[in-house]
Design a protein around this motif. Structure first.
Motif, short mmCIF file in Angstrom:
data_model
loop_
_atom_site.label_atom_id
_atom_site.label_comp_id
_atom_site.label_asym_id
_atom_site.label_seq_id
_atom_site.Cartn_x
_atom_site.Cartn_y
_atom_site.Cartn_z
N ARG A 125 34.49 49.29 52.50
CA ARG A 125 35.38 48.13 52.47
C ARG A 125 35.09 47.24 51.26
O ARG A 125 36.00 46.68 50.66
N ASP A 128 36.67 48.94 48.38
CA ASP A 128 38.13 48.76 48.43
C ASP A 128 38.53 47.39 47.88
O ASP A 128 39.57 47.25 47.22
N ILE A 129 37.71 46.38 48.17
CA ILE A 129 38.01 45.04 47.65
C ILE A 129 37.97 45.03 46.13
O ILE A 129 38.84 44.46 45.47
N LEU A 131 38.39 47.65 44.14
CA LEU A 131 39.47 48.48 43.62
C LEU A 131 40.84 47.84 43.81
O LEU A 131 41.81 48.27 43.18
N ALA A 132 40.93 46.83 44.67
CA ALA A 132 42.22 46.19 44.92
C ALA A 132 42.70 45.38 43.72
O ALA A 132 43.90 45.13 43.57
N PHE A 133 41.78 44.97 42.85
CA PHE A 133 42.14 44.17 41.69
C PHE A 133 42.33 45.07 40.47
O PHE A 133 41.63 46.08 40.33
N SER A 135 41.56 46.53 37.04
CA SER A 135 40.22 46.61 36.49
C SER A 135 39.99 45.62 35.35
O SER A 135 38.96 44.94 35.31
N ARG A 167 32.93 56.53 45.53
CA ARG A 167 33.88 57.40 46.23
C ARG A 167 33.62 58.87 45.94
O ARG A 167 33.70 59.71 46.85
#
Length: 289
Positions: A125, A128-129, A131-133, A135, A167
């Motif tokens: 998680r 994921d936070i 990767l949500a933005f 780069s 990952r």
């Protein structure tokens, strides 16, 4: 009458690393370009008589000539010399940040995949936070928050690169922990940390190596981007992005100022990308089908 037949050992097919590289001419081009840049950067004190930060105001904005191959900048510094010293900085930073992210991400991903459960959920998680933005936006935010300097730029880029390796390592670990030798090691009471370091990580490192080679070119571009935006190396440090940031203002009148640092950045990035593609073709069995 008996006939004795001597069986000769069958010839083994030799398929060395160099032969595989030769099958991909673009990889060879990238290797030659990169080696050329590295050799120039190593032997720059023997090639150029100028200092990268020494000011010669009398020679400001001198065009390319035999004396100054790539011309001079707004304070008379030799651009060719600064580009070669900048190669040390840009290439070194690109390699260092990707290797750091690869080592840290592989370790975290192996732990996450092996233990699973709540540990896995928390780690993924968090990834994921990140990767949500976008780069570059996240790197700019981290670098600006920590302060505009070279170390903080490297730290910002490493932070956004780590989730990719987490990952990759986690996916490999999920498959490896079901192998018989891993289960046997667990049955014999070997500690989890030793299983991870001795059995999981060594067998999960191949896709990480491929990703590292492909990411170095991108990391060099990102270092230059942060330098261009004033969030990386600060003047008078000879860094390609910082040189382009100042030089583009003089593009119309003194075209050589931003052009040659930009060309060096382009060649180095392409060289690493071509080598990365070649290594992927060699190490990835699916790519050879």
């Amino acid at each position: 009458m008996s006939v004795q037949t001597e069986l000769l050992p069958a010839k083994r097919t030799v398929n060395p690393l160099w032969y595989k590289f030769r099958k991909n001419p673009l990889t060879l081009v990238g290797l030659v370009v990169l080696l050329f840049i590295i050799l120039l950067a190593i032997f720059v004190p023997l090639i150029s008589p100028y200092e990268p930060t020494k000011i010669h105001v009398v020679e400001r904005f001198s065009p390319p000539s035999a004396k100054h191959l790539f011309g001079t900048d707004e304070v008379g510094r030799d651009i060719f010399t600064r580009i070669l010293y900048g190669a040390r900085l840009s290439l070194g930073m690109g390699v260092a940040v990707v290797l750091s992210a690869g080592v840290i991400g592989t370790a975290i991903g192996a732990v996450s995949g092996y233990f699973g459960g709540r540990i896995d959920q928390i780690i993924m998680r968090l990834m994921d936070i990140v990767l949500a933005f976008p780069s570059l936006v996240l790197a700019m935010a981290v670098a600006a928050t920590l302060g505009p300097n070279l170390f903080n730029a490297l730290l910002a880029i490493a932070i956004i690169k780590v989730p990719v390796y987490v990952r990759l390592a986690r996916a490999e670990t999920l498959a490896l922990r079901e192998r018989l030798y891993v289960k046997a090691a667990y049955t014999f009471g070997i500690k989890p940390w030793r299983i991870i370091t001795r059995h999981i990580i060594p067998n999960a490192v191949t896709p990480v190596i491929i990703q590292v080679t492909l990411d170095i070119g991108d990391a060099i571009l990102m270092v230059a981007t942060l330098g261009f935006l004033g969030l990386g190396a600060q003047p008078p440090t000879p860094e390609w992005g910082a040189m382009i940031s100042v030089g583009w203002k003089y593009l119309l009148d003194y075209w050589w100022y931003p052009t040659f640092p930009g060309l060096a950045l382009f060649l180095a990035s392409c060289g690493f990308n071509l080598i990365g593609d070649g290594i992927r073709d060699i190490l990835d069995p699916k790519a050879n089908r």
